[in-house]
Design a protein around this motif. Structure first.
Motif, PDB file in Angstrom:
ATOM      1  N   GLY A  30       0.726  -1.358  -0.352  1.00  0.00           N
ATOM      2  CA  GLY A  30      -0.179  -0.555   0.016  1.00  0.00           C
ATOM      3  C   GLY A  30       0.743   1.206   0.424  1.00  0.00           C
ATOM      4  N   ASN A  31       0.116   2.653  -0.057  1.00  0.00           N
ATOM      5  CA  ASN A  31       0.364   3.861  -0.585  1.00  0.00           C
ATOM      6  C   ASN A  31       1.410   3.948   1.485  1.00  0.00           C
ATOM      7  OD1 ASN A  31       1.686   6.185  -0.601  1.00  0.00           O
ATOM      8  ND2 ASN A  31      -0.150   6.714  -1.282  1.00  0.00           N
ATOM      9  N   ALA A  32       2.595   4.270   1.778  1.00  0.00           N
ATOM     10  CA  ALA A  32       3.205   4.196   2.851  1.00  0.00           C
ATOM     11  C   ALA A  32       3.258   6.333   3.513  1.00  0.00           C
ATOM     12  CB  ALA A  32       4.780   4.280   3.306  1.00  0.00           C
ATOM     13  N   TRP A  33       3.091   6.815   2.017  1.00  0.00           N
ATOM     14  CA  TRP A  33       2.885   8.261   2.670  1.00  0.00           C
ATOM     15  C   TRP A  33       0.921   8.105   3.802  1.00  0.00           C
ATOM     16  CZ3 TRP A  33       6.610  11.773   2.417  1.00  0.00           C
ATOM     17  CH2 TRP A  33       7.407  11.805   0.791  1.00  0.00           C
ATOM     18  N   ALA A  34      -0.066   8.145   2.951  1.00  0.00           N
ATOM     19  CA  ALA A  34      -0.509   8.673   3.434  1.00  0.00           C
ATOM     20  C   ALA A  34      -0.855   7.805   5.391  1.00  0.00           C
ATOM     21  CB  ALA A  34      -2.432   7.760   3.336  1.00  0.00           C
ATOM     22  N   GLY A  35       0.243   6.987   5.570  1.00  0.00           N
ATOM     23  CA  GLY A  35       0.149   6.024   6.611  1.00  0.00           C
ATOM     24  C   GLY A  35       1.359   6.651   7.053  1.00  0.00           C
ATOM     25  N   GLY A  36       2.220   7.257   6.515  1.00  0.00           N
ATOM     26  CA  GLY A  36       3.222   7.740   7.727  1.00  0.00           C
ATOM     27  C   GLY A  36       2.890   9.726   7.733  1.00  0.00           C
ATOM     28  N   GLY A  37       1.766  10.339   7.180  1.00  0.00           N
ATOM     29  CA  GLY A  37       1.104  11.299   7.294  1.00  0.00           C
ATOM     30  C   GLY A  37       0.313  10.833   8.582  1.00  0.00           C
ATOM     31  N   THR A  38      -0.076  10.189   8.420  1.00  0.00           N
ATOM     32  CA  THR A  38      -1.548   9.781   9.716  1.00  0.00           C
ATOM     33  C   THR A  38      -0.101  10.281  10.970  1.00  0.00           C
ATOM     34  OG1 THR A  38      -2.328   9.245   8.811  1.00  0.00           O
ATOM     35  CG2 THR A  38      -3.024   8.865  11.296  1.00  0.00           C
ATOM     36  N   ILE A  82      -4.885  18.094  10.097  1.00  0.00           N
ATOM     37  CA  ILE A  82      -6.490  18.083   9.071  1.00  0.00           C
ATOM     38  C   ILE A  82      -6.317  17.574   7.605  1.00  0.00           C
ATOM     39  CG2 ILE A  82      -7.974  19.344   8.525  1.00  0.00           C
ATOM     40  CD1 ILE A  82      -7.799  21.503  10.756  1.00  0.00           C
ATOM     41  N   TRP A  83      -5.054  17.964   7.440  1.00  0.00           N
ATOM     42  CA  TRP A  83      -5.004  17.294   6.294  1.00  0.00           C
ATOM     43  C   TRP A  83      -4.552  16.058   6.335  1.00  0.00           C
ATOM     44  CZ3 TRP A  83      -0.226  15.021   4.279  1.00  0.00           C
ATOM     45  CH2 TRP A  83      -0.263  15.182   2.959  1.00  0.00           C
ATOM     46  N   ALA A  84      -3.998  15.540   6.810  1.00  0.00           N
ATOM     47  CA  ALA A  84      -2.985  14.306   7.257  1.00  0.00           C
ATOM     48  C   ALA A  84      -3.939  13.603   7.417  1.00  0.00           C
ATOM     49  CB  ALA A  84      -1.934  14.478   8.124  1.00  0.00           C
ATOM     50  N   LEU A  85      -4.985  13.494   9.046  1.00  0.00           N
ATOM     51  CA  LEU A  85      -5.776  13.436   9.333  1.00  0.00           C
ATOM     52  C   LEU A  85      -7.099  12.915   8.028  1.00  0.00           C
ATOM     53  CD1 LEU A  85      -6.093  13.745  12.887  1.00  0.00           C
ATOM     54  CD2 LEU A  85      -5.034  12.164  11.890  1.00  0.00           C
ATOM     55  N   CYS A  86      -7.445  13.841   7.762  1.00  0.00           N
ATOM     56  CA  CYS A  86      -8.704  13.847   6.398  1.00  0.00           C
ATOM     57  C   CYS A  86      -8.168  12.907   4.725  1.00  0.00           C
ATOM     58  CB  CYS A  86      -9.256  15.274   5.691  1.00  0.00           C
ATOM     59  SG  CYS A  86      -9.953  15.451   6.817  1.00  0.00           S
ATOM     60  N   THR A  87      -6.977  13.179   4.638  1.00  0.00           N
ATOM     61  CA  THR A  87      -5.976  12.419   3.016  1.00  0.00           C
ATOM     62  C   THR A  87      -5.825  10.436   3.839  1.00  0.00           C
ATOM     63  OG1 THR A  87      -4.442  12.963   4.031  1.00  0.00           O
ATOM     64  CG2 THR A  87      -5.665  14.158   2.519  1.00  0.00           C
ATOM     65  N   ASP A  88      -5.624  10.074   4.954  1.00  0.00           N
ATOM     66  CA  ASP A  88      -5.435   8.589   4.951  1.00  0.00           C
ATOM     67  C   ASP A  88      -6.734   7.872   5.086  1.00  0.00           C
ATOM     68  OD1 ASP A  88      -4.181   6.365   5.893  1.00  0.00           O
ATOM     69  OD2 ASP A  88      -4.165   6.953   8.177  1.00  0.00           O
TER      70      ASP A  88
END
Length: 146
Positions: free
Chosen positions: A21-29, A134-140
């Protein structure tokens, strides 16, 4: 480097050719969880400083959202403690933490916008941190742990 393909049925993240899976979203969270902890600690520090003495922050004479500095201190202290709790929940993968985090960080952003005349640089830094959270929690789109 593999290109992302369409998500497979039942998955919530784009899947790469190698099945990861895309690790960027999880890393951002994860980073948002740590930033929530930091944001909460900063709120506690602001709150304690405002409660301890009225001489720490500049006095504002004519301002629409004028409260006593001690009242602002209590607002920041309570928000800070709750943000620390929610940040810990996000780091633990709690299901409730993402939605509660978005709501509370939004309140913190509004409170720091209203706090701007007292400490402009500190408030702007906190607002920037809040926008990223807010961005990180909304995009994951990953499924939180149960």
């Amino acid at each position: 480097m593999s290109q992302p393909t369409a998500p497979t049925p039942g998955s919530s993240r784009p899947v790469t050719d190698d099945g990861v899976g895309n690790a960027w979203a999880g890393g951002g969270t994860l980073f948002a969880g740590f930033l929530l902890l930091v944001d909460g600690v900063l709120g506690v520090i602001k709150g304690v400083a405002g409660i301890a003495t009225n001489d720490v922050y500049a006095a504002v004479n004519d301002y629409v959202f004028k409260f006593n500095v001690t009242a602002w201190g209590w607002i920041h202290l309570v928000l800070g403690v709750v943000l620390i709790f929610v940040g810990w929940g996000i780091l633990k993968g709690a299901t409730w933490a993402r939605a509660v985090g978005i709501a509370l960080v939004s309140l913190n952003l509004i409170a720091n916008f209203m706090w701007l005349p007292y400490t402009p640089i500190w408030a702007i830094v906190t607002i920037a941190i809040d926008v990223f959270i807010i961005w990180a929690l909304c995009t994951d789109r990953s499924e939180p742990a149960v």
